[in-house]
Structure formats: structure tokens, C-alpha cells
Motif scaffolding. Structure first.
Motif, PDB file in Angstrom:
ATOM      1  N   GLY A  66       1.188  -1.219  -0.028  1.00  0.00           N
ATOM      2  CA  GLY A  66      -0.290   0.287  -0.066  1.00  0.00           C
ATOM      3  C   GLY A  66       0.643   1.001   0.062  1.00  0.00           C
ATOM      4  O   GLY A  66       1.953   1.186   0.657  1.00  0.00           O
ATOM      5  N   VAL A  67       0.704   2.212  -0.843  1.00  0.00           N
ATOM      6  CA  VAL A  67       1.191   3.027  -0.934  1.00  0.00           C
ATOM      7  C   VAL A  67       0.179   4.809  -0.818  1.00  0.00           C
ATOM      8  O   VAL A  67       1.139   5.673  -0.758  1.00  0.00           O
ATOM      9  CB  VAL A  67       1.770   3.729  -2.254  1.00  0.00           C
ATOM     10  CG1 VAL A  67       3.082   2.498  -2.384  1.00  0.00           C
ATOM     11  CG2 VAL A  67       0.854   3.581  -3.211  1.00  0.00           C
ATOM     12  N   GLU A  68      -0.619   4.412   0.264  1.00  0.00           N
ATOM     13  CA  GLU A  68      -1.440   5.716   0.947  1.00  0.00           C
ATOM     14  C   GLU A  68      -1.126   6.578   1.352  1.00  0.00           C
ATOM     15  O   GLU A  68      -1.158   8.029   1.414  1.00  0.00           O
ATOM     16  CB  GLU A  68      -2.698   5.147   1.278  1.00  0.00           C
ATOM     17  CG  GLU A  68      -3.116   4.680   2.330  1.00  0.00           C
ATOM     18  CD  GLU A  68      -2.831   3.611   2.275  1.00  0.00           C
ATOM     19  OE1 GLU A  68      -2.979   2.514   3.522  1.00  0.00           O
ATOM     20  OE2 GLU A  68      -2.566   2.480   1.232  1.00  0.00           O
ATOM     21  N   VAL A  71       1.909   8.503  -1.948  1.00  0.00           N
ATOM     22  CA  VAL A  71       1.370   9.011  -3.121  1.00  0.00           C
ATOM     23  C   VAL A  71       0.938   9.986  -2.800  1.00  0.00           C
ATOM     24  O   VAL A  71       1.464  10.692  -4.139  1.00  0.00           O
ATOM     25  CB  VAL A  71       0.288   8.420  -3.828  1.00  0.00           C
ATOM     26  CG1 VAL A  71      -1.218   8.129  -3.129  1.00  0.00           C
ATOM     27  CG2 VAL A  71       0.590   7.825  -5.617  1.00  0.00           C
ATOM     28  N   ARG A  82       5.874  -0.032  -5.904  1.00  0.00           N
ATOM     29  CA  ARG A  82       5.040  -0.527  -4.902  1.00  0.00           C
ATOM     30  C   ARG A  82       5.846  -2.076  -4.611  1.00  0.00           C
ATOM     31  O   ARG A  82       6.135  -2.382  -5.748  1.00  0.00           O
ATOM     32  CB  ARG A  82       3.403  -0.535  -4.454  1.00  0.00           C
ATOM     33  CG  ARG A  82       2.787  -1.103  -6.126  1.00  0.00           C
ATOM     34  CD  ARG A  82       1.238  -1.292  -6.345  1.00  0.00           C
ATOM     35  NE  ARG A  82       0.890  -1.629  -7.599  1.00  0.00           N
ATOM     36  CZ  ARG A  82       0.694  -2.916  -7.306  1.00  0.00           C
ATOM     37  NH1 ARG A  82       0.540  -3.611  -6.782  1.00  0.00           N
ATOM     38  NH2 ARG A  82      -0.196  -3.926  -8.349  1.00  0.00           N
ATOM     39  N   PRO A 187      -7.431  -1.202  -2.618  1.00  0.00           N
ATOM     40  CA  PRO A 187      -6.526  -0.891  -1.983  1.00  0.00           C
ATOM     41  C   PRO A 187      -7.062   1.080  -1.382  1.00  0.00           C
ATOM     42  O   PRO A 187      -8.388   0.704  -1.422  1.00  0.00           O
ATOM     43  CB  PRO A 187      -5.943   0.403  -2.806  1.00  0.00           C
ATOM     44  CG  PRO A 187      -6.707   0.231  -4.279  1.00  0.00           C
ATOM     45  CD  PRO A 187      -7.101  -1.424  -4.617  1.00  0.00           C
ATOM     46  N   THR A 189      -8.356   4.832  -1.553  1.00  0.00           N
ATOM     47  CA  THR A 189      -8.104   5.674  -2.741  1.00  0.00           C
ATOM     48  C   THR A 189      -9.857   6.521  -2.304  1.00  0.00           C
ATOM     49  O   THR A 189     -10.529   6.005  -1.727  1.00  0.00           O
ATOM     50  CB  THR A 189      -7.963   4.609  -3.928  1.00  0.00           C
ATOM     51  OG1 THR A 189      -9.018   4.548  -4.604  1.00  0.00           O
ATOM     52  CG2 THR A 189      -6.646   3.776  -4.680  1.00  0.00           C
ATOM     53  N   ARG A 215      -8.247  -2.949   3.386  1.00  0.00           N
ATOM     54  CA  ARG A 215      -7.968  -1.537   4.022  1.00  0.00           C
ATOM     55  C   ARG A 215      -9.379  -1.331   4.817  1.00  0.00           C
ATOM     56  O   ARG A 215     -10.635  -1.438   4.206  1.00  0.00           O
ATOM     57  CB  ARG A 215      -7.944  -0.587   2.890  1.00  0.00           C
ATOM     58  CG  ARG A 215      -6.603  -0.725   2.221  1.00  0.00           C
ATOM     59  CD  ARG A 215      -5.316   0.311   3.135  1.00  0.00           C
ATOM     60  NE  ARG A 215      -3.827  -0.109   2.641  1.00  0.00           N
ATOM     61  CZ  ARG A 215      -3.276  -1.090   2.973  1.00  0.00           C
ATOM     62  NH1 ARG A 215      -3.523  -2.382   2.994  1.00  0.00           N
ATOM     63  NH2 ARG A 215      -1.749  -1.148   2.071  1.00  0.00           N
ATOM     64  N   HIS A 292       5.263  -1.971 -11.022  1.00  0.00           N
ATOM     65  CA  HIS A 292       4.441  -2.416 -10.444  1.00  0.00           C
ATOM     66  C   HIS A 292       5.125  -0.784 -10.329  1.00  0.00           C
ATOM     67  O   HIS A 292       5.105  -0.354  -9.500  1.00  0.00           O
ATOM     68  CB  HIS A 292       5.184  -2.735  -9.096  1.00  0.00           C
ATOM     69  CG  HIS A 292       4.988  -4.617  -9.113  1.00  0.00           C
ATOM     70  ND1 HIS A 292       4.544  -4.994  -9.893  1.00  0.00           N
ATOM     71  CD2 HIS A 292       6.298  -5.133  -8.995  1.00  0.00           C
ATOM     72  CE1 HIS A 292       4.490  -6.070 -10.405  1.00  0.00           C
ATOM     73  NE2 HIS A 292       5.721  -7.015  -9.941  1.00  0.00           N
ATOM     74  N   VAL A 294       3.804   3.144  -9.534  1.00  0.00           N
ATOM     75  CA  VAL A 294       2.365   3.469  -9.062  1.00  0.00           C
ATOM     76  C   VAL A 294       1.661   4.714 -10.176  1.00  0.00           C
ATOM     77  O   VAL A 294       2.634   5.448 -10.367  1.00  0.00           O
ATOM     78  CB  VAL A 294       2.363   3.644  -7.963  1.00  0.00           C
ATOM     79  CG1 VAL A 294       1.253   5.034  -7.593  1.00  0.00           C
ATOM     80  CG2 VAL A 294       2.860   3.145  -6.622  1.00  0.00           C
ATOM     81  N   TYR A 300      -2.463   4.108  -7.103  1.00  0.00           N
ATOM     82  CA  TYR A 300      -1.699   2.527  -6.338  1.00  0.00           C
ATOM     83  C   TYR A 300      -1.125   1.957  -7.799  1.00  0.00           C
ATOM     84  O   TYR A 300      -1.365   2.854  -8.668  1.00  0.00           O
ATOM     85  CB  TYR A 300      -3.043   1.690  -6.006  1.00  0.00           C
ATOM     86  CG  TYR A 300      -4.122   1.803  -6.937  1.00  0.00           C
ATOM     87  CD1 TYR A 300      -4.398   0.122  -8.391  1.00  0.00           C
ATOM     88  CD2 TYR A 300      -5.160   2.254  -7.283  1.00  0.00           C
ATOM     89  CE1 TYR A 300      -4.749  -0.074  -9.164  1.00  0.00           C
ATOM     90  CE2 TYR A 300      -5.910   1.931  -8.072  1.00  0.00           C
ATOM     91  CZ  TYR A 300      -6.188   1.337  -8.894  1.00  0.00           C
ATOM     92  OH  TYR A 300      -7.207   1.211 -10.359  1.00  0.00           O
TER      93      TYR A 300
END
Length: 300
Positions: A66-68, A71, A82, A187, A189, A215, A292, A294, A300
Motif C-alpha cells: 500500500g502506498v496511500e 502517493v 509499490r 486499495p 483511494t 483496507r 509495479h 504507481v 496505486y
């Protein structure tokens, strides 16, 4: 190549050796002149908040799937990748398969109370439709396990890209209507927050189970509790939450039809993730395609 490592305290001891073994040509450091680094390995809790001084960094490799948390950082202009860790995917597939089988076999029905319930036989897997929300790497890994057992699997995906032995749809209402077991791997978002609200939970078949190791923001907590209390939903297995750790007074803990697990469904494992990071670092240094990456607009 010179790589800056930025992660939570204690992560260095876990990651430094596997990363160096996977990428011996890398000089890995926890500090130094930002302009001297060719790339950054990042995880939440690290000390980098402003990425703008890292003018020569060709890649920011996240150690998390997860990159929330990163990002939306306006200073992050470098390519962001990611982590897609085969060990994490295996752990997630095992978690989801285990809880799906608990729901399918109705294991909680057989209380050890001296009552002989031999008239309550569960259906075969082929008669228990499962829906997976999110058909990325994790969703496909879970689907492979479940279809191998015999479960008919519907996958919800915005792209609608085909997945072997899975009925993929971009129609969320259709995906929900088919789900006797619903697994959410979406994810976090803007488009997924509170996606499973009262109206969408009502589209699930009566008695359906929800398994959410994706999530916590995807579920509307109050709507979920109301659907459970009304008997529309059978059970919820929750591994992720809007606030973690889940507060001791949260109603999920005491609800008879909720199982709380403490965000342990799957974890990035240094031994299996380090080679993924190493391959991406080499690709970035050599001008090849990084895996991968983003998509900033999607989150994501």
C-alpha cells in the motif's frame, strides 16, 4: 549505485542484510547528502518527508504494498514503485482461503455442547460463490487458491482484465449480488473509501460473510454493524481498520458475528521482497522498465 534507506526504527536491522545480499553492487545508507543518492528505499515511519532534495534519485521503491501514505506527497516527483512480494501474496492467499473455508464449512455451527448436528451438512465448494474485490497481484493469488479447491470466483476489477478461471466484471453490483463470501482486497483511494456502505452491503445475499484484509477504509463501520445486527450478513472477518490498533472499546470487539485479527493477514517478508527491490533498482539504473510503478492519478 548509492541508495538511501528510510523506514521505521528497527527496520534497518531486518532489511539491510537481505537487501545487500540481493543487490551487492548497492551502497545502502541511512543518511548522507540527498543529492548523492541514486534511489530511495522507503517505508512509512521513515525520516524523509521532503523528497525534493533527492534530485538524482531515479526511483523510490516502497517496501509496502500500500502506498496511500506517500502517493499524495507533493514533493515526490520521482517514479514510485509499490512492493509486490511473493511472500506477502502467499500469506494473503492462505489467510483468505482459511477464512473462506471456515465460512463455507460453517465451522462455528458445531459447538462442543453434546448436541449431535449431523443433519447440517455444508454444500460443496462449487456451490459457494466467492467474490474478490480487487484483482491485482493479491487478488489473483487468492483466486488461484480458491479456484483450485473448486469455489466459483467472481473478480471485481475496474479494468476488467481477464484472469484464468475467474469471472471478471467491472459491475460492482453484479459482483456483490453473487457473493456468499466477499473478500475485499481493494486499495485505499478516494474512490474506494466507504465503498461498502449500507446500500452496497444490502446487495449481498442474505447470510453472506465478509473477509476484509485489504483496507479498513473500504467498509462503512456503522453500516456493517447494522447489517450484522439485522441478520442480513452472517459474519465479518476484519484484519484492517480505520484506526489501528483497534480501540479496546470499539464495538467490533464485542460483536458475536465479528472476528477481529490484528492486521496479520499478510506481511512483507524481507527474504522474498529484497530480490524484488533489487531487480527494480537495477532496472531504474539501467533505464529499463521498472515493475509495479504507481499510477499517481489512481493512487496505486
Amino acid at each position: 549505485m548509492r541508495v538511501r534507506f528510510s523506514a521505521a526504527p528497527g527496520a534497518w536491522d531486518e532489511w539491510a542484510a537481505p537487501l545487500r545480499d540481493a543487490c551487492p553492487e548497492m551502497e545502502l545508507a541511512q543518511e548522507g547528502d540527498p543529492a548523492s543518492f541514486d534511489a530511495i528505499i522507503y517505508a512509512p515511519g521513515g525520516d524523509i518527508a521532503d523528497f525534493s532534495p533527492y534530485v538524482n534519485a531515479r526511483l523510490v521503491q516502497s517496501l509496502w504494498a500500500g502506498v496511500e501514505r506517500i502517493v499524495g506527497n507533493a514533493t515526490l516527483t520521482q517514479p514510485l514503485a509499490r512492493m509486490v512480494d511473493p511472500g506477502l501474496a502467499a500469506g494473503m492467499a492462505e489467510y483468505c482461503t482459511g477464512w473462506t473455508l471456515r465460512a463455507h464449512l460453517e465451522m462455528d455451527r458445531y459447538a462442543q455442547d453434546g448436541v449431535w448436528r449431523n443433519g447440517q451438512v455444508p454444500p460443496l465448494a462449487a456451490e459457494r460463490p466467492v467474490t474478490i474485490l480487487g484483482m491485482g497481484e493479491l487478488g489473483r493469488a487468492v483466486a488461484r487458491h480458491l479456484t483450485a479447491i473448486g469455489f466459483p470466483v467472481t473478480g471485481f476489477s475496474r479494468s476488467g482484465a481477464p484472469v484464468e478461471r475467474v469471472t471478471v466484471t467491472d459491475d460492482l453490483d453484479l459482483a456483490l449480488a453473487r457473493a456468499q463470501v466477499l473478500i475485499s482486497l481493494l486499495p485505499d483511494t478516494p474512490g474506494t473509501r466507504s465503498l461498502l456502505d449500507a446500500s452496497r452491503l444490502a446487495r449481498l445475499p442474505r447470510g453472506a460473510w465478509i473477509v476484509n484484509p485489504g483496507r479498513g477504509t473500504v467498509l462503512d463501520d456503522a453500516a456493517l454493524l447494522a447489517a450484522l445486527d439485522a441478520g442480513h450478513l452472517g459474519h465479518a472477518v476484519l484484519d484492517v481498520f480505520r484506526t489501528e490498533p483497534l480501540p479496546p472499546d470499539h464495538p467490533f470487539w464485542a460483536h458475536p458475528n465479528v472476528t477481529v485479527t490484528p492486521h496479520i493477514a499478510a506481511d512483507t517478508r524481507a527474504a522474498t521482497a529484497a530480490p524484488v527491490a533489487a531487480a527494480n533498482l537495477r532496472a531504474a539504473m539501467e533505464g529499463r522498465t521498472v515493475e509495479h510503478l504507481v499510477h499517481r492519478s489512481r493512487g496505486y
